[in-house]
Design a protein around this motif. Structure first.
Motif, mmCIF file in Angstrom:
data_model
loop_
_atom_site.group_PDB
_atom_site.id
_atom_site.type_symbol
_atom_site.label_atom_id
_atom_site.label_comp_id
_atom_site.label_asym_id
_atom_site.label_seq_id
_atom_site.Cartn_x
_atom_site.Cartn_y
_atom_site.Cartn_z
ATOM 1 N N PHE A 422 0.783 -1.231 0.000
ATOM 2 C CA PHE A 422 0.000 0.000 0.000
ATOM 3 C C PHE A 422 0.820 1.289 0.000
ATOM 4 O O PHE A 422 0.296 2.352 -0.336
ATOM 5 N N GLY A 423 2.089 1.217 0.414
ATOM 6 C CA GLY A 423 2.819 2.430 0.766
ATOM 7 C C GLY A 423 2.875 3.492 -0.300
ATOM 8 O O GLY A 423 2.534 4.659 -0.060
ATOM 9 N N ARG A 424 3.306 3.147 -1.505
ATOM 10 C CA ARG A 424 3.442 4.163 -2.551
ATOM 11 C C ARG A 424 2.087 4.734 -2.933
ATOM 12 O O ARG A 424 1.930 5.963 -3.080
ATOM 13 N N ASN A 425 1.097 3.889 -3.066
ATOM 14 C CA ASN A 425 -0.241 4.368 -3.410
ATOM 15 C C ASN A 425 -0.777 5.319 -2.353
ATOM 16 O O ASN A 425 -1.311 6.391 -2.671
ATOM 17 N N ARG A 426 -0.656 4.950 -1.071
ATOM 18 C CA ARG A 426 -1.200 5.802 -0.017
ATOM 19 C C ARG A 426 -0.444 7.127 0.066
ATOM 20 O O ARG A 426 -1.023 8.172 0.360
ATOM 21 N N ALA A 427 0.862 7.101 -0.190
ATOM 22 C CA ALA A 427 1.651 8.329 -0.128
ATOM 23 C C ALA A 427 1.182 9.342 -1.164
ATOM 24 O O ALA A 427 1.197 10.554 -0.924
ATOM 25 N N PHE A 428 0.739 8.857 -2.334
ATOM 26 C CA PHE A 428 0.313 9.775 -3.387
ATOM 27 C C PHE A 428 -1.196 10.012 -3.413
ATOM 28 O O PHE A 428 -1.645 11.038 -3.921
ATOM 29 N N SER A 429 -1.997 9.086 -2.887
ATOM 30 C CA SER A 429 -3.455 9.241 -2.975
ATOM 31 C C SER A 429 -4.046 10.011 -1.806
ATOM 32 O O SER A 429 -5.176 10.489 -1.902
ATOM 33 N N THR A 430 -3.311 10.138 -0.700
ATOM 34 C CA THR A 430 -3.899 10.748 0.502
ATOM 35 C C THR A 430 -3.468 12.175 0.838
ATOM 36 O O THR A 430 -4.027 12.753 1.759
ATOM 37 N N PRO A 431 -2.502 12.804 0.142
ATOM 38 C CA PRO A 431 -2.118 14.170 0.536
ATOM 39 C C PRO A 431 -3.032 15.243 -0.052
ATOM 40 O O PRO A 431 -2.580 16.284 -0.528
ATOM 41 N N VAL A 432 -4.340 14.998 -0.004
ATOM 42 C CA VAL A 432 -5.320 15.931 -0.555
ATOM 43 C C VAL A 432 -5.187 17.304 0.105
ATOM 44 O O VAL A 432 -5.354 18.347 -0.542
#
Length: 523
Positions: A422-432
């Motif tokens: 999950f790490g890379r996806n969460r790093a880019f998908s969650t900094p809204v």
């Protein structure tokens, strides 16, 4: 990394309904608002006009709350309420309200669901409490935050949030920018007044309008933050309060002040989510009917290969969407919240390995509030509106986009070490929030709730969303609190298979029995 908090496993999906009322004022680009009252005292003095609803099984009404408590006469919104009266009025204790989490989930629907005989959560307390449900401002029926259309939201979630080059990182930034700009365009001024501190004050207006001296409260996940804020600001108005799966309000993320950790991440220390996925695959492998591989290591490798494959070439779903890596990972992520969803996860992954992404897409829909008709609830935009209100206002927009994108890339590289899945996806998908169009309104702070009665806290040892360490810190900081620990993986302790936890909660709400300090439940 913090993750989105989820609602009770038994809670039905939100209805996609908003309400207005007579005498409306409108603000360009904003939700419809109602005629304001001149002072906070006038809001506190409201009386609710209850009317039968839900085929006569409940009563519905509404109150007005000011958008800005510093200028209460400028603008107000309507907060619809639902009430289920105590079935044993002779033994009535008072009013019990609740919040199921998110932020962004519906307390109105949580109480409404208590009409369903299948509900084993709030329904049991109706014997001695009037159950009153409300949606916090920005959610559901209470001036819901609006951002993208349903089709635009589908497209946003189809973004490749695992970019491998500078162009991909910029596409991620563009997607977040379009999302947040739409939130301001469709929600307007209200977007700057959606923090938890406003909701706590709304709750006390509700208490006063209900004619109650005390407000009894059951908060789950993010709802525990609301309970702490309310108890801190209005300790004399707190009745009996249980907080399940604790959100620590002192936990601070200054999104604009990235300071690299001097200690590199340890690849042997897997994230909680990755560990749970491994547990899911191991549990499946131990069964003869497992639709995945009977070797957990091989199953994990095939799962990662699946994510890589759909990232490059999304696969079809039965509703016409394409399942790319983001939607697939959201579906897997959703399954980690509740062991009851593990069989769905197994079937969904097995289908995806054979080219059908429907099951994983449907799991993802549960996470983002998408119905089977393709409609989105307000839960996702409300989540970000509340989260982005919590930061240091002095740091807002303090960095260039080049700096932001470079730091996101660095964060993704670090996150991938301990969370290969999950790490890379969460790093880019969650900094809204780095692209949010209005500044934050409050800085995280420790809550003490001095003068409030004993608050009962619950937390699972293996909660992937609200860590036990957070619950322990909150228990130390609150002036009067007792933490009950359940030895269990997963999110939410109450009404989740533990007779021990359920008995403690019922005994406290019905008889005021405070559990012993250090109490643990092992079932």
């Amino acid at each position: 990394m913090r993750y989105r908090y989820r609602i009770l496993p038994a809670l039905a999906a939100l209805l996609l309904i908003t309400t207005g009322c007579a005498g409306l004022l409108t603000v360009p680009g904003a939700p419809v608002v109602t005629q304001p009252l001149p002072t906070v005292e006038a809001y506190m003095a409201q009386h609710i006009d209850w009317q039968p609803c839900e085929n006569g099984q409940a009563e519905c009404g509404s109150i007005r709350v000011p958008v800005d408590y510093a200028d209460p006469g400028a603008m107000a919104i309507s907060m619809p309420l639902i009430r289920l009266r105590a079935t044993n009025p002779a033994a009535r204790i008072g009013v019990l309200t609740a919040n199921p989490g998110g932020p962004g989930e519906s307390g109105y629907e949580q109480v409404r669901y208590a009409l369903n005989p299948r509900d084993t959560s709030l329904r049991k307390f109706r014997i001695r409490y009037d159950l009153v449900g409300f949606d916090p401002r920005g959610v559901g029926r209470t001036a819901a935050v609006s951002c993208l259309s349903d089709k635009e939201m589908d497209d946003y979630l189809a973004t490749d949030f695992t970019p491998t080059d500078a162009a991909g990182v910029r596409r991620v930034a563009d997607a977040h920018r379009r999302y947040t700009a739409a939130c301001l365009r469709h929600t307007g001024k209200l977007l700057g007044f959606l923090g938890s501190e406003f909701v706590a004050r709304d709750m006390d207006i509700m208490r006063s309008a209900l004619g109650e001296e005390k407000l009894n409260y059951f908060g789950f996940s993010y709802g525990t933050r609301l309970g702490q804020y309310y108890a801190d600001r209005f300790p004399a108005h707190v009745g009996r309060m249980v907080l399940d799966s604790i959100d620590d309000p002192s936990w601070t993320t200054n999104r604009w002040d990235f300071t690299p950790d001097p200690q590199p991440p340890d690849p042997t220390q897997l994230s909680a989510r990755d560990r749970i996925v491994r547990d899911m695959l191991t549990a499946c492998a131990a069964r003869s009917d497992c639709p995945l591989d009977h070797n957990p290591d091989t199953a994990m490798q095939r799962l990662r290969e699946l994510i890589d494959r759909v990232d490059k070439d999304p696969i079809s779903t039965k509703d016409g969407r394409k399942l790319g890596s983001n939607l697939a990972l959201l579906g897997i992520f959703e399954a980690t919240y509740d062991e009851a969803k593990w069989p769905r996860f197994e079937r969904a992954v097995a289908d995806a390995l054979h080219g059908d992404g429907t099951g994983l897409a449907q799991l993802a829909d549960g996470y983002v509030g998408r119905s089977d008709t393709g409609r989105y609830s307000s839960s996702e935009p409300a989540f970000w509106a509340v989260q982005c209100a919590n930061d240091d206002p002095k740091s807002y927009r303090s960095k260039s986009e080049e700096q932001i994108l470079a730091e996101l890339q660095h964060n993704a590289d670090l996150a991938e070490v301990t969370s290969p899945l999950f790490g890379r996806n969460r790093a880019f998908s969650t900094p809204v929030c780095l692209f949010w169009p209005v500044p934050p309104t409050s800085v995280s702070t420790t809550v003490h709730a001095v003068g409030a009665p004993t608050i009962v806290l619950l937390n699972n040892t293996g909660d992937p969303a609200t860590a036990l360490s957070d619950a322990q810190h909150v228990a130390e900081e609150l002036a009067d609190a007792v933490l009950v620990i359940r030895e269990h993986e997963g999110h939410i302790a109450f009404d989740n298979g533990s007779a021990c936890i359920d008995a403690i909660v019922v005994g406290y709400f019905f008889d005021g029995v405070v559990p012993d300090r250090g109490a643990r439940c092992t079932d």
